[in-house]
Design a protein around this motif. Structure first.
Motif, PDB file in Angstrom:
ATOM      1  N   ASP A 159      22.896   5.296   5.846  1.00 16.18           N
ATOM      2  CA  ASP A 159      21.620   5.343   6.290  1.00 16.18           C
ATOM      3  C   ASP A 159      21.155   5.279   7.586  1.00 16.18           C
ATOM      4  N   VAL A 160      22.143   4.770   8.568  1.00 20.80           N
ATOM      5  CA  VAL A 160      21.969   4.841   9.756  1.00 20.80           C
ATOM      6  C   VAL A 160      22.426   6.286  10.553  1.00 20.80           C
ATOM      7  N   ASN A 161      22.990   7.021   9.482  1.00 21.70           N
ATOM      8  CA  ASN A 161      23.524   8.208  10.405  1.00 21.70           C
ATOM      9  C   ASN A 161      22.303   9.357  10.001  1.00 21.70           C
ATOM     10  N   GLU A 162      21.955   8.617   8.785  1.00 24.97           N
ATOM     11  CA  GLU A 162      20.661   9.911   7.978  1.00 24.97           C
ATOM     12  C   GLU A 162      19.718   9.921   9.399  1.00 24.97           C
ATOM     13  N   THR A 163      19.049   8.175   9.512  1.00 19.57           N
ATOM     14  CA  THR A 163      18.223   8.177  10.505  1.00 19.57           C
ATOM     15  C   THR A 163      18.757   8.945  11.724  1.00 19.57           C
ATOM     16  N   LEU A 164      19.707   8.276  12.238  1.00 17.34           N
ATOM     17  CA  LEU A 164      20.096   9.520  13.676  1.00 17.34           C
ATOM     18  C   LEU A 164      19.384  10.433  12.926  1.00 17.34           C
ATOM     19  N   ALA A 165      20.075  11.414  12.003  1.00 19.17           N
ATOM     20  CA  ALA A 165      20.119  13.040  12.161  1.00 19.17           C
ATOM     21  C   ALA A 165      18.194  13.444  12.053  1.00 19.17           C
ATOM     22  N   LYS A 166      17.426  12.599  11.420  1.00 14.26           N
ATOM     23  CA  LYS A 166      15.816  12.609  11.102  1.00 14.26           C
ATOM     24  C   LYS A 166      15.612  12.703  12.369  1.00 14.26           C
ATOM     25  N   ASN A 167      16.141  11.228  13.859  1.00  9.01           N
ATOM     26  CA  ASN A 167      14.878  11.273  14.653  1.00  9.01           C
ATOM     27  C   ASN A 167      15.646  12.313  15.594  1.00  9.01           C
ATOM     28  N   LEU A 168      17.100  12.924  15.723  1.00  9.01           N
ATOM     29  CA  LEU A 168      17.244  13.683  16.843  1.00  9.01           C
ATOM     30  C   LEU A 168      16.869  15.100  15.973  1.00  9.01           C
ATOM     31  N   GLY A 169      16.486  15.414  15.032  1.00 13.75           N
ATOM     32  CA  GLY A 169      16.123  16.839  14.527  1.00 13.75           C
ATOM     33  C   GLY A 169      17.675  17.724  14.444  1.00 13.75           C
ATOM     34  N   VAL A 170      18.386  16.978  13.578  1.00 16.79           N
ATOM     35  CA  VAL A 170      19.936  17.593  13.743  1.00 16.79           C
ATOM     36  C   VAL A 170      20.242  17.186  12.383  1.00 16.79           C
ATOM     37  N   LYS A 171      20.863  17.988  11.604  1.00 15.62           N
ATOM     38  CA  LYS A 171      21.577  17.738  10.387  1.00 15.62           C
ATOM     39  C   LYS A 171      22.037  15.972  10.584  1.00 15.62           C
ATOM     40  N   LYS A 172      23.099  16.094   9.274  1.00 17.15           N
ATOM     41  CA  LYS A 172      23.821  14.597   9.096  1.00 17.15           C
ATOM     42  C   LYS A 172      24.839  14.824   9.978  1.00 17.15           C
TER      43      LYS A 172
END
Length: 206
Positions: A170-183
């Protein structure tokens, strides 16, 4: 209205309309009919494999996105006379493949992270108190080699791995969302950042 008509179409016709005409209303109706079963199957897989349930929910939705994008449905490949059972099995196979992709991605992330952070721990054990100020200056210099996205990924890694070995999904997913990139892109950013850090460390040690 088309939406009303879709409610009376059988499942195979819905899939054919999704495949042939990219029919959004047919897609929504198909998802309404099959998402609960696919979602439950994915949650069961998460429980058996000790995976965060949010991963299962995401994979359930990705299953239908894959059906919509790939347009891979072929009526002749449905086994048996019960189309609902056959379609459900077909969707389960798609979700199983997505779980396989997820585990492969996680395994690769973990192998990279474990190797990198094991090296950091080994180096940290050799640092004495008198050298901490120098270490801080060196750290600032090394981190300056990274761009904003790389810094966020690396700092998040460091923060979470004080208490656990692997970065939670879920942290990886949040990072992806925050950075505007895919997981999967988060993994690529991490790999690029690690390569830069190692290069910077080597330059300092020369």
């Amino acid at each position: 209205m088309l939406k009303t008509r879709c409610q009376f179409l059988d499942d195979v016709v819905l899939l054919e309309r999704i495949r042939d005409f990219n029919d959004e209303q047919a897609y929504k109706e198909f998802v309404n009919r099959y998402l609960p079963a696919v979602k439950q199957e994915c949650l069961n897989k998460c429980k058996l494999r000790n995976v965060d349930k949010h991963v299962g929910i995401q994979i359930a939705h990705e299953t239908f996105e894959k059906v919509k994008k790939s347009k891979s449905f072929k009526k002749r490949k449905l086994n048996g006379t019960d189309s609902k059972t056959a379609i459900t099995g077909w969707l389960y196979r798609i979700s199983s493949n997505l779980f396989y992709d997820y585990h492969n991605s996680e395994k690769k992330d973990n192998e990279i992270n474990e190797s990198y952070f094991d090296e950091l721990v080994a180096e940290a054990n050799e640092i004495c108190a008198d050298s901490l100020a120098d270490t801080r200056d060196i750290t600032v210099k090394i981190l300056a080699k990274l761009n904003a996205k790389e810094k966020e990924v690396v700092i998040t890694d460091l923060e979470y791995k004080r208490n656990q070995k692997y970065l939670p999904s879920d942290v990886n997913e949040t990072l992806a969302k925050n950075l505007g990139v895919k997981k999967p892109t988060v993994r690529k950013i991490r790999e690029r950042a690690i390569a830069k850090l190692k290069k910077a460390i080597n330059e300092i040690n020369k």
